[in-house]
Design a protein around this motif. Structure first.
Motif, PDB file in Angstrom:
ATOM      1  N   GLY A   1      42.583 131.641 139.049  1.00  0.00           N
ATOM      2  CA  GLY A   1      43.821 132.082 138.416  1.00  0.00           C
ATOM      3  C   GLY A   1      44.172 131.232 137.215  1.00  0.00           C
TER       4      GLY A   1
ATOM      5  N   TYR B   1      43.905 132.267 133.052  1.00  0.00           N
ATOM      6  CA  TYR B   1      45.099 132.141 132.206  1.00  0.00           C
ATOM      7  C   TYR B   1      44.803 131.261 130.990  1.00  0.00           C
TER       8      TYR B   1
ATOM      9  N   THR C   1      50.349 131.735 141.492  1.00  0.00           N
ATOM     10  CA  THR C   1      50.848 133.082 141.175  1.00  0.00           C
ATOM     11  C   THR C   1      52.260 133.023 140.620  1.00  0.00           C
TER      12      THR C   1
ATOM     13  N   LEU D   1      52.172 131.462 137.049  1.00  0.00           N
ATOM     14  CA  LEU D   1      51.652 132.377 136.034  1.00  0.00           C
ATOM     15  C   LEU D   1      52.633 133.506 135.759  1.00  0.00           C
TER      16      LEU D   1
ATOM     17  N   ILE E   1      48.708 138.819 135.251  1.00  0.00           N
ATOM     18  CA  ILE E   1      47.450 138.249 135.735  1.00  0.00           C
ATOM     19  C   ILE E   1      46.366 139.327 135.694  1.00  0.00           C
TER      20      ILE E   1
ATOM     21  N   GLU F   1      41.293 137.737 138.624  1.00  0.00           N
ATOM     22  CA  GLU F   1      42.047 136.576 139.069  1.00  0.00           C
ATOM     23  C   GLU F   1      43.091 136.952 140.120  1.00  0.00           C
TER      24      GLU F   1
ATOM     25  N   CYS G   1      49.161 143.772 139.822  1.00  0.00           N
ATOM     26  CA  CYS G   1      48.205 143.393 138.771  1.00  0.00           C
ATOM     27  C   CYS G   1      46.809 143.942 139.035  1.00  0.00           C
TER      28      CYS G   1
END
Length: 623
Positions: free
Chosen positions: A317, A321, A430, A433, A443, A447, A480
């Motif tokens: 993740g 990003y 999570t 982000l 996201i 990921e 997502c």
């Protein structure tokens, strides 16, 4: 011949005169030394190596008059070496200095010269100084965020009840002053009253549970206490202590008597933690993380040895990003855990992530001076996938972890974001982000799938250690495009592994209080995931409150523990040198065998329940 005899006679007479002169000289010196010794104003004594008194002045005889010193000093204190120590005799304190005197003359014995300087006044002054040191106690309301979303009038009523208890503590126990802030209270008092505070801490935390929120949940507090020479220093130490209390799940007190002293823990151990960090705090930490990444030339992400799905999911993740949103190079540095756990979906690894999953050997030494290291899913140096990478970037390190803060947690980091009440690091990442993006889908799909798998794995399919925000994070990931089928494949078992897990479950025995223990000395391929899955399977059985699995791996014994929440396996594993969560924990005993390890595990279990009973089955005190 006559001349020779005369010469001999003459020399003999001269030698005798010289001997008499030397004897007179030594006698005079001895008398002078003895006079000084006997008239010395401080207690002095000369004794044999065995502690038999040879000579003592009047000041020493006023303290001690027996022939042997074994009733005044211990054998260690009378050791025939030059050393100094402090000792209390009666109502006075002395600085005792031992000076061995080796006698080269074969007819003389070695002796020990002892000198005692009265330091009572100094010790009393030091004691008064220590007693008047400032103590700062910071008290946080753990579930304040939940209360703040309820009826305001009811929330204020709850806070007023908490304040009444704190006022009572301030007036009746520590006689200090307090100040109320938004979600916390501050108490300042003198160190002389700190023992009374510690004695009442566990009971105070339990009594607060009598106060209920509007939805019927009890209120819990976290307390950080610091004692130092100034109020500012004490407040700083109290801040570190409150971080430790919150990092260990809240509902407890952590006391730091000085910066060098080990912390003492009071309360907790038997209550499910609440999420103590608000979304504002998460957003603040996320923004700080973003700024650190932007300042770096490239980023390395690393987890613990034998990376699990949560470690991998959170790393994926963050890596996605950093590469996609911030246009920075980011590498996931891992061992064999990555290949083992994502081999089923490796073909779906996006093109932008290919080539950025590396082993420590591939990137050491770090080529960039302005590199940043992000450590996920661990906070302990001994657990790192690559200690060498950490050593190179120790002053440029960020820690994101969901385990209870341990005493050997990494220090001097750029930033530490620890929240033991959340389900997983994947949940934490999570939320971070999500707060860093205004997009509906912040996201990317791959990921999101990896993060969803991390949450699902650590919650055992959203059953254990979940909260409202756990499901909100999962909903964001699903929005997502997280593929739940692919997520499940990341931690599914093959037939040989399933058979090994079944063998461990079948061979388990229930020890006490519903704790199942399974031991295996046979070699298991890829043992760590097998041990963990066996512990998961055991705790899911009816009548089992906790499970502990021990497996021999090389010269060590690996321990994995799980709990339904009734038993705090984290405290049990801490006693074995490990750690983790209330419901998920582990340890490793080096250079041990299963028989020895099993005995230590049973001893830790017995100690845990012994402390529970001594604290009224409601709290644990750990020192």
């Amino acid at each position: 011949m006559a001349i020779s005899l005369v010469t001999v006679a003459y020399l003999t007479v001269e030698c005798n005169k010289m001997q008499q002169s030397m004897d007179t000289l030594f006698h005079d010196n001895e008398m002078a030394a003895r006079k000084i010794f006997m008239e010395e104003s401080i207690p002095c004594v000369i004794c044999t190596e065995q502690g038999q008194v040879i000579s003592a002045n009047a000041q020493f005889q006023a303290i001690y008059s027996e022939m042997y010193l074994n009733k005044l000093f211990t054998a260690e204190e009378l050791e025939y070496t030059a050393h100094t120590f402090e000792k209390k005799v009666g109502e006075k304190y002395y600085d005792v200095r031992m000076l061995p005197m080796d006698r080269t003359n074969g007819y003389s014995r070695n002796v020990l010269f002892i000198r005692m300087v009265d330091i009572t006044e100094r010790m009393e002054f030091a004691a008064k100084y220590e007693a008047t040191k400032p103590v700062v106690a910071k008290i946080y309301v753990d579930n304040y965020d939940n209360m703040s979303t309820e009826n305001d009038m009811y929330s204020n009523s709850v806070l007023n009840k908490i304040e009444e208890r704190i006022i009572h503590l301030t007036k009746e126990v520590v006689f200090g002053i307090y100040r109320r802030e938004i979600r916390s209270f501050l108490i300042v008092f003198e160190a002389a009253l700190l023992p009374a505070f510690e004695e009442n801490a566990a009971k105070f935390l339990r009594d607060i549970h009598d106060i209920k929120t509007e939805d019927g949940k009890y209120v819990s507090l976290s307390i950080g206490v610091g004692c130092e020479s100034t109020v500012n220093a004490a407040a700083e130490l109290a801040g570190e202590a409150i971080e430790m209390a919150l990092g260990r799940g809240g509902d407890q007190a952590v006391v730091r008597r000085s910066a060098s002293a080990s912390p003492k823990y009071y309360g907790d151990g038997n209550n499910s933690p609440e999420q103590t960090n608000s979304r504002v705090h998460v957003r603040t930490m996320a923004n700080n993380l973003r700024e650190c990444i932007l300042d770096a030339e490239e980023v390395y992400i690393m987890g613990h040895r034998d990376e699990d799905v949560d470690c991998i999911g959170s790393a994926m993740g963050l890596m996605g990003y950093i590469i996609n949103k911030l246009d920075k190079r980011a590498y996931f540095v891992c061992g064999g855990g990555y290949e083992r756990l994502v081999q089923n979906i490796n073909t779906e690894l996006p093109e932008y992530l290919r080539g950025f999953v590396v082993s420590p050997e591939e990137i050491l030494p770090v080529p960039k001076q302005d590199a940043l290291l992000i450590i996920v899913d661990t906070q302990r140096e001994v657990m790192l996938s690559s200690k060498e990478l950490y050593y190179q970037l120790s002053d440029k390190t960020i820690v994101i972890d969901h385990h209870r803060r341990s005493e050997d947690a990494l220090k001097n980091t750029l930033m530490s974001f620890m929240e033991s009440a959340v389900s997983s690091v994947s949940e934490m990442v999570t939320e971070m982000l999500q707060s860093l993006s205004e997009q509906k889908k912040p996201i990317a799909r791959f990921e999101a799938t990896a993060l969803f798998a991390g949450i699902a794995m650590d919650t055992k399919g959203f059953v254990f250690n979940t909260g409202r925000r756990t499901f909100e994070a999962a909903a964001v990931l699903k929005k997502c495009g997280a593929d739940t089928t692919a997520a499940m494949m990341m931690y599914q078992d093959d037939k040989p592994r399933y058979e090994a897990i079944a063998a461990l479950v079948t061979g388990a025995q229930v020890y006490r209080n519903g704790i199942a223990i399974s031991v295996c000395e046979e070699k298991i391929d890829d043992p760590r995931p097998v041990i963990a899955r066996a512990a998961d399977a055991l705790v899911s059985l009816k009548g089992i409150s906790a499970s502990i699995v021990l497996v021999k791996v090389d010269s060590n014994v690996i321990i994995s523990a799980r709990s339904t929440g009734e038993t705090n396996v984290q405290l049990i594993c801490e006693a074995l040198g490990g750690g983790g969560h209330r419901t998920v924990a582990g340890a490793q005993l080096k250079d041990s065998d299963c028989e020895t390890a099993l005995a230590l595990v049973k001893e830790a279990i017995n100690s845990y329940f012994g402390e529970k009973e001594s604290n009224g089955n409601e709290s644990d005190t750990v020192e």
